[in-house]
Each structure stands twice: as structure tokens, then as C-alpha cells.
Design an enzyme around this catalytic site. Structure first.
Site, PDB file in Angstrom:
ATOM      1  N   CYS A 180       7.877  43.543  66.146  1.00  0.00           N
ATOM      2  CA  CYS A 180       6.947  42.318  66.038  1.00  0.00           C
ATOM      3  C   CYS A 180       5.738  42.951  65.502  1.00  0.00           C
ATOM      4  CB  CYS A 180       6.596  41.532  67.284  1.00  0.00           C
ATOM      5  SG  CYS A 180       5.756  42.551  68.490  1.00  0.00           S
ATOM      6  N   ASN A 231       3.460  44.830  69.021  1.00  0.00           N
ATOM      7  CA  ASN A 231       4.131  45.534  70.053  1.00  0.00           C
ATOM      8  C   ASN A 231       3.744  45.429  71.191  1.00  0.00           C
ATOM      9  OD1 ASN A 231       5.580  48.741  70.701  1.00  0.00           O
ATOM     10  ND2 ASN A 231       6.617  46.948  70.935  1.00  0.00           N
ATOM     11  N   CYS A 274       3.623  41.861  72.711  1.00  0.00           N
ATOM     12  CA  CYS A 274       3.767  40.471  73.261  1.00  0.00           C
ATOM     13  C   CYS A 274       5.390  40.428  72.919  1.00  0.00           C
ATOM     14  CB  CYS A 274       3.245  39.329  72.773  1.00  0.00           C
ATOM     15  SG  CYS A 274       1.290  39.511  72.887  1.00  0.00           S
ATOM     16  N   ARG A 275       5.673  40.078  71.803  1.00  0.00           N
ATOM     17  CA  ARG A 275       7.118  39.437  71.714  1.00  0.00           C
ATOM     18  C   ARG A 275       8.269  40.843  71.971  1.00  0.00           C
ATOM     19  NH1 ARG A 275       5.786  36.855  66.053  1.00  0.00           N
ATOM     20  NH2 ARG A 275       4.431  38.530  66.147  1.00  0.00           N
ATOM     21  N   SER A 276       8.025  41.688  71.065  1.00  0.00           N
ATOM     22  CA  SER A 276       9.145  42.647  70.943  1.00  0.00           C
ATOM     23  C   SER A 276       9.336  43.172  72.315  1.00  0.00           C
ATOM     24  CB  SER A 276       8.928  43.577  69.723  1.00  0.00           C
ATOM     25  OG  SER A 276       7.579  44.380  69.834  1.00  0.00           O
ATOM     26  N   ASP A 317       4.203  33.465  67.435  1.00  0.00           N
ATOM     27  CA  ASP A 317       3.392  34.568  68.064  1.00  0.00           C
ATOM     28  C   ASP A 317       2.386  33.932  69.148  1.00  0.00           C
ATOM     29  OD1 ASP A 317       1.548  36.542  68.402  1.00  0.00           O
ATOM     30  OD2 ASP A 317       0.886  37.095  66.565  1.00  0.00           O
TER      31      ASP A 317
HETATM   32  P1  4NP Z   1       2.843  40.589  68.999  1.00  0.00           P
HETATM   33  O1  4NP Z   1       1.478  39.739  69.328  1.00  0.00           O
HETATM   34  O2  4NP Z   1       3.051  40.731  67.637  1.00  0.00           O
HETATM   35  O3  4NP Z   1       3.910  39.620  69.731  1.00  0.00           O
HETATM   36  O4  4NP Z   1       2.752  41.815  69.962  1.00  0.00           O
HETATM   37  C1  4NP Z   1       0.272  40.162  68.548  1.00  0.00           C
HETATM   38  C2  4NP Z   1      -0.237  41.162  69.351  1.00  0.00           C
HETATM   39  C3  4NP Z   1      -1.379  41.575  68.763  1.00  0.00           C
HETATM   40  C4  4NP Z   1      -1.984  41.018  67.451  1.00  0.00           C
HETATM   41  C5  4NP Z   1      -1.074  39.908  66.854  1.00  0.00           C
HETATM   42  C6  4NP Z   1      -0.043  39.793  67.288  1.00  0.00           C
HETATM   43  N1  4NP Z   1      -3.309  41.434  66.703  1.00  0.00           N
HETATM   44  O5  4NP Z   1      -3.573  41.019  65.848  1.00  0.00           O
HETATM   45  O6  4NP Z   1      -3.953  42.209  67.444  1.00  0.00           O
END
Ligand code: 4NP
Length: 157
Positions: free
Chosen positions: A11, A14, A16-18, A126
Site C-alpha cells: 500500500c 505500510n 494501515c492496509r498492507s 485508504d
Molecule cells: P496505508 O495508509 O497506505 O494503508 O498504510 C496510509 C498511511 C499513511 C499515509 C497515507 C496512507 N500518509 O500519507 O502518511
């Protein structure tokens, strides 16, 4: 390099989702008694070294899985040969994977929900900027994706 299927979820951050997809796949593989390797990474590097978002840790723990020891890392070139499957959580990250994948690399690329009947082409939204309830939807999505992916990889389908 082992012969076991090795799956990397990707994702953006790294955190939240992955990591949740990794946890869901590990749990599904354990339930079915299937040996796999699983990991996760982000296309972005902002959160490298951090534990998963507390809301992600919380939803995993509600399902009996402790992901507090996971640490974020950024996707690297070697991943395209270390893993048999690299699975993106959304289209933006799949596009990055397609761009970076060296020709002839081992890894097969896909979108997670392409492995779920009736949900092909859908992204896992997201949840980072939303309310904590969004993480329950993320968990449902990654669980369905992990089950579908495992069924295909392990020939259960
Ligand atoms: P992830 O979520 O891609 O599911 O881990 C996010 C975590 C952080 C950010 C964006 C999405 N960020 O912009 O910091």
C-alpha cells in the site's frame, strides 16, 4: 529462495492496509494449514520503521491478532524476485509496481480484490484520513482478499 508461495502486500504507507492484509493472510493460511510466506511494504517511505497505525493494531487485535511488532518498510527492487506474488491494495500502488517491476522478475502482480469474486477492479479504500470505523471495512476487505488469494494460490478454489 523457497518454493513456498511468498506474498508481499503493498500500500502507500505500510501502516494501515498492507499490514492488515499480511495479518489476514497469515491467519487464513494458519486456519487452512497452508505454508506460505507473507510480508508487506509501502511504496512511500514516510513511515519506515514505525509500528502499524494504532487503529490498525486495534482492529487486528479485535480479531485476535497482535500486529504491534510489525514495522513499516519501503518496497525495494529485490522484492520483485524475493516474492512470487506482489499484491497491491489499490490502483495507484499497482501502477507503481508495474512501473518498477524489472522485466523477467519472478513476482506476479495483482490487485487484492481481483481475487474476490464480484469485486474485481475494486480498491481497498485508504482508511488513514478517515474515522476509526473505516478500519472495520478495511479488515473485511483484506480478509475477503486474503481468503480469495489463498484459495487461488493453494488451489483450494
Ligand atoms: P496505508 O495508509 O497506505 O494503508 O498504510 C496510509 C498511511 C499513511 C499515509 C497515507 C496512507 N500518509 O500519507 O502518511
Amino acid at each position: 529462495m523457497s518454493d513456498r508461495p511468498a506474498i508481499l502486500f503493498v500500500c502507500l504507507g505500510n501502516i494501515c492496509r498492507s499490514p492488515l492484509a499480511e495479518a489476514a493472510l497469515r491467519a487464513a493460511a494458519a486456519r487452512h494449514g497452508i505454508g506460505i510466506e507473507a510480508d508487506s511494504a509501502g511504496t512511500g517511505g514516510w513511515h519506515v520503521g514505525e509500528a502499524p497505525d494504532l487503529r490498525a493494531q486495534d482492529i487486528a487485535l479485535r480479531h485476535g491478532i497482535d500486529i504491534s511488532g510489525y514495522r513499516a518498510r519501503q518496497l525495494e527492487r529485490a522484492d520483485f524476485d524475493r516474492f512470487s506474488h506482489i499484491v497491491a491494495l489499490d490502483h495507484d500502488n499497482l501502477a507503481v509496481l508495474k512501473r518498477l517491476r524489472p522485466s523477467g522478475a519472478r513476482a506476479e502482480l495483482s490487485l487484492l480484490l481481483d481475487h474476490v469474486p464480484g469485486r474485481s477492479g475494486q480498491p481497498v479504500a485508504d482508511p488513514y484520513y478517515g474515522a476509526s470505523e473505516g478500519f472495520a471495512a478495511t479488515w473485511a476487505d483484506v480478509t475477503a482478499g486474503a481468503e480469495g488469494l489463498l484459495a487461488k494460490i493453494a488451489g483450494l478454489a
